[in-house]
Write a protein that holds these residues in place. Structure first.
Motif, PDB file in Angstrom:
ATOM      1  N   ASP A  28     -31.039-101.873  23.799  1.00 34.48           N
ATOM      2  CA  ASP A  28     -31.037-102.269  23.442  1.00 34.48           C
ATOM      3  C   ASP A  28     -29.798-102.707  21.888  1.00 34.48           C
ATOM      4  OD1 ASP A  28     -33.427-103.543  24.276  1.00 34.48           O
ATOM      5  OD2 ASP A  28     -34.411-102.091  23.728  1.00 34.48           O
ATOM      6  N   ARG A  29     -29.427-101.516  21.351  1.00 40.87           N
ATOM      7  CA  ARG A  29     -28.614-101.496  20.239  1.00 40.87           C
ATOM      8  C   ARG A  29     -28.105-100.356  20.388  1.00 40.87           C
ATOM      9  NH1 ARG A  29     -29.926-100.295  15.468  1.00 40.87           N
ATOM     10  NH2 ARG A  29     -32.321 -99.781  15.893  1.00 40.87           N
ATOM     11  N   VAL A  30     -26.536-100.166  20.068  1.00 40.83           N
ATOM     12  CA  VAL A  30     -25.597 -99.076  20.524  1.00 40.83           C
ATOM     13  C   VAL A  30     -25.049 -98.654  18.741  1.00 40.83           C
ATOM     14  CG1 VAL A  30     -23.099 -98.325  21.418  1.00 40.83           C
ATOM     15  CG2 VAL A  30     -24.958 -99.706  23.014  1.00 40.83           C
ATOM     16  N   ALA A  31     -24.681 -97.315  18.765  1.00 42.33           N
ATOM     17  CA  ALA A  31     -24.401 -96.662  17.777  1.00 42.33           C
ATOM     18  C   ALA A  31     -22.756 -95.613  18.589  1.00 42.33           C
ATOM     19  CB  ALA A  31     -25.255 -95.453  16.577  1.00 42.33           C
ATOM     20  N   VAL A  32     -22.289 -95.610  18.000  1.00 39.04           N
ATOM     21  CA  VAL A  32     -20.401 -95.011  18.360  1.00 39.04           C
ATOM     22  C   VAL A  32     -20.043 -94.251  17.837  1.00 39.04           C
ATOM     23  CG1 VAL A  32     -18.108 -95.416  18.780  1.00 39.04           C
ATOM     24  CG2 VAL A  32     -19.887 -97.543  19.181  1.00 39.04           C
ATOM     25  N   MET A  33     -20.079 -92.861  17.835  1.00 31.76           N
ATOM     26  CA  MET A  33     -19.744 -92.143  16.750  1.00 31.76           C
ATOM     27  C   MET A  33     -18.395 -91.782  17.306  1.00 31.76           C
ATOM     28  SD  MET A  33     -23.242 -89.034  16.601  1.00 31.76           S
ATOM     29  CE  MET A  33     -22.145 -88.582  15.230  1.00 31.76           C
ATOM     30  N   TYR A  34     -18.173 -91.104  15.978  1.00 29.91           N
ATOM     31  CA  TYR A  34     -16.058 -90.066  15.922  1.00 29.91           C
ATOM     32  C   TYR A  34     -16.378 -89.123  15.078  1.00 29.91           C
ATOM     33  CZ  TYR A  34     -11.202 -89.755  16.092  1.00 29.91           C
ATOM     34  OH  TYR A  34     -10.097 -89.127  16.185  1.00 29.91           O
ATOM     35  N   LEU A  35     -16.093 -88.706  15.126  1.00 26.57           N
ATOM     36  CA  LEU A  35     -15.904 -86.957  14.355  1.00 26.57           C
ATOM     37  C   LEU A  35     -17.231 -87.090  13.433  1.00 26.57           C
ATOM     38  CD1 LEU A  35     -14.213 -84.936  14.494  1.00 26.57           C
ATOM     39  CD2 LEU A  35     -12.687 -85.520  12.412  1.00 26.57           C
ATOM     40  N   GLY A  36     -18.379 -87.046  13.421  1.00 26.55           N
ATOM     41  CA  GLY A  36     -19.034 -86.724  12.773  1.00 26.55           C
ATOM     42  C   GLY A  36     -20.293 -87.981  11.869  1.00 26.55           C
ATOM     43  N   GLN A  37     -19.051 -89.268  12.872  1.00 26.77           N
ATOM     44  CA  GLN A  37     -19.631 -90.168  11.385  1.00 26.77           C
ATOM     45  C   GLN A  37     -20.409 -91.260  12.418  1.00 26.77           C
ATOM     46  OE1 GLN A  37     -17.063 -91.097   8.592  1.00 26.77           O
ATOM     47  NE2 GLN A  37     -18.409 -89.211   7.240  1.00 26.77           N
ATOM     48  N   ILE A  38     -20.778 -92.100  12.372  1.00 27.95           N
ATOM     49  CA  ILE A  38     -21.276 -93.769  13.160  1.00 27.95           C
ATOM     50  C   ILE A  38     -20.052 -94.736  12.362  1.00 27.95           C
ATOM     51  CG2 ILE A  38     -22.719 -95.673  13.490  1.00 27.95           C
ATOM     52  CD1 ILE A  38     -24.719 -93.529  13.127  1.00 27.95           C
ATOM     53  N   VAL A  39     -18.889 -95.002  13.664  1.00 28.26           N
ATOM     54  CA  VAL A  39     -18.276 -96.085  13.530  1.00 28.26           C
ATOM     55  C   VAL A  39     -18.550 -97.387  12.837  1.00 28.26           C
ATOM     56  CG1 VAL A  39     -16.064 -93.745  12.909  1.00 28.26           C
ATOM     57  CG2 VAL A  39     -16.665 -95.523  15.151  1.00 28.26           C
ATOM     58  N   GLU A  40     -19.421 -97.570  13.901  1.00 28.81           N
ATOM     59  CA  GLU A  40     -19.575 -98.950  14.706  1.00 28.81           C
ATOM     60  C   GLU A  40     -21.126 -98.779  14.791  1.00 28.81           C
ATOM     61  OE1 GLU A  40     -18.012-103.015  17.194  1.00 28.81           O
ATOM     62  OE2 GLU A  40     -16.741-101.131  17.169  1.00 28.81           O
ATOM     63  N   HIS A  41     -22.010-100.203  14.633  1.00 29.68           N
ATOM     64  CA  HIS A  41     -23.000-100.106  15.426  1.00 29.68           C
ATOM     65  C   HIS A  41     -23.504-102.100  15.824  1.00 29.68           C
ATOM     66  CE1 HIS A  41     -25.692-101.290  12.147  1.00 29.68           C
ATOM     67  NE2 HIS A  41     -24.762-100.368  11.170  1.00 29.68           N
ATOM     68  N   GLY A  42     -24.309-102.444  16.629  1.00 28.50           N
ATOM     69  CA  GLY A  42     -24.981-103.401  16.635  1.00 28.50           C
ATOM     70  C   GLY A  42     -25.925-103.069  17.951  1.00 28.50           C
ATOM     71  N   GLU A  43     -26.417-105.448  18.407  1.00 27.16           N
ATOM     72  CA  GLU A  43     -26.619-105.051  19.486  1.00 27.16           C
ATOM     73  C   GLU A  43     -25.897-104.853  20.935  1.00 27.16           C
ATOM     74  OE1 GLU A  43     -27.993-109.064  19.586  1.00 27.16           O
ATOM     75  OE2 GLU A  43     -29.239-108.954  17.609  1.00 27.16           O
ATOM     76  N   THR A  44     -26.271-104.974  21.826  1.00 31.20           N
ATOM     77  CA  THR A  44     -24.952-104.020  23.044  1.00 31.20           C
ATOM     78  C   THR A  44     -24.174-105.082  22.900  1.00 31.20           C
ATOM     79  OG1 THR A  44     -27.338-102.689  23.827  1.00 31.20           O
ATOM     80  CG2 THR A  44     -25.568-102.998  25.114  1.00 31.20           C
ATOM     81  N   ALA A  45     -25.017-106.193  23.389  1.00 28.39           N
ATOM     82  CA  ALA A  45     -24.115-107.586  24.143  1.00 28.39           C
ATOM     83  C   ALA A  45     -22.908-107.610  23.150  1.00 28.39           C
ATOM     84  CB  ALA A  45     -24.517-108.180  24.045  1.00 28.39           C
ATOM     85  N   ARG A  46     -22.565-107.270  21.577  1.00 33.28           N
ATOM     86  CA  ARG A  46     -22.393-107.506  21.049  1.00 33.28           C
ATOM     87  C   ARG A  46     -21.023-106.753  21.001  1.00 33.28           C
ATOM     88  NH1 ARG A  46     -19.621-105.026  17.172  1.00 33.28           N
ATOM     89  NH2 ARG A  46     -21.160-104.942  16.155  1.00 33.28           N
TER      90      ARG A  46
END
Length: 347
Positions: free
Chosen positions: A224-242
């Motif tokens: 339903d939602r996605v969080a994107v991690m890079y080097l130990g931190q979340i750099v972006e998150h939001g609803e999957t389609a967005r």
């Protein structure tokens, strides 16, 4: 909106290196450095990123399989960090984990009924007849015959073993399943079967998932939602389609460009973004934005100042100076930027 079922705030997991005799002590490794997210009942949050970005360590930190060095993990309003071992064991009834390799997470010397029966013995303590009946029901729920309980793990295929681990994970009626690359070791047809099973379980018993994977096609299908991690931190998150249709962070854009499209004409017209070099050493994190050493849009401010999370248009947040300085995207997709030498516009 109701309160989150799982709320993770500023989670940190640091590993202190061993000190060798007569050598200078190495810097600590910050595997997870300030991760925050919320998970509401009945939803699926996908956690994605390159290998080594800290996804699995985040999951293990949430369950305290590795001990966090800071932050907060609240499960249904109850703080998990700091709980005594006995209290933590009781709390883990509500949050269980499914690992990547089902064979290594099942004791090869134990019958299936004993492996699945362990959480029942710990949390439910049912009489023997009820215990056996519950194990049979769990096996049927995950698509296996009841007589599978009298067999050993090596007698099953990889997909069947993963079904066994799911049956064990739901044996004590948890509220949340943490799935750490739970389908990545399976072939495509078996992946589809396991994903369908997870969707059926979510609909039937209201399970909530933290779904960790590197296959973005699978993540898009189930999350339903996605969080994107890079080097130990979340750099972006939001609803999957967005996130998939309008990525706001250059790292997300690069990840998505690697996902193949099952249409040759569209695939040929898409731009493949190849990131330069490897991720930096987590023990020697670069100053400013952690992604600036590989980012094609890097500006001077990226090398000195840490970007803060700002709202992304549509849903979620993004941590990138492009939205507050330079071109000032203000939450729009990074795909709207014009780049020198760009010959194709991603579909």
């Amino acid at each position: 909106m109701s309160a989150p079922l799982l709320e993770v705030t500023d989670l940190r997991v640091t590993f202190a290196p061993r000190r060798a005799p007569f050598r200078r002590a190495a810097a600590p490794l910050h595997a997870v450095d300030g991760v925050s997210f919320a998970l509401h009942a009945g939803e699926t949050l996908g956690l994605v990123g390159e290998s080594g970005c800290g996804k699995s360590t985040t999951a293990r930190g949430v369950l305290r399989l590795v001990e966090p060095s800071g932050g907060s993990v609240r499960l249904d309003g109850r703080e998990l960090l700091g709980l005594a071992p006995k209290e933590l064991r009781a709390a883990r009834r509500d949050i269980q984990m499914v690992f990547q390799d089902p064979y290594s997470s099942l004791d090869p010397s134990m019958l299936v009924r004993e492996s699945i029966g362990e959480p029942i013995d710990v949390h439910l303590r049912l009489p023997r007849a009820e215990r056996t009946e519950r194990i049979a029901q769990l096996l049927q729920r995950v698509g296996l015959p009841p007589d599978a309980m009298t067999r050993y793990p090596h007698e099953f295929s990889g997909g069947q073993r993963q079904r066994l681990t799911i049956a064990r994970a739901i044996a004590a009626d948890p509220k949340i399943l943490v799935l750490d690359e739970a389908v990545s070791a399976l072939d495509v047809s078996t992946q589809n079967q396991v994903i369908e099973l997870l969707e059926e379980l979510s609909a039937a018993i209201g399970l909530t998932y933290l779904f960790i994977a590197h296959d973005l096609s699978v993540v898009r299908h189930i999350s339903d939602r996605v969080a994107v991690m890079y080097l130990g931190q979340i750099v972006e998150h939001g609803e999957t389609a967005r996130v998939f249709d309008a990525p706001a962070h250059p790292y997300t854009e690069a990840l998505l460009s690697a996902v193949p499209v099952p249409a040759p004409d569209v695939q040929r017209s898409r731009e493949r973004i190849v990131l330069a070099g490897d991720p930096p050493d987590p023990a020697q994190v670069p100053p400013g934005c952690r992604f600036h050493t590989r980012c094609r849009y890097a500006m001077d401010v990226c090398r000195t100042e840490v970007p803060r999370l700002t709202p992304a248009q549509g849903s979620g947040e993004v941590a990138c100076h492009l939205h507050t300085a330079g071109p000032t995207l203000a939450g729009m997709s990074v795909r709207t930027l014009a780049r020198p030498g760009r010959t194709q516009v991603p579909a």
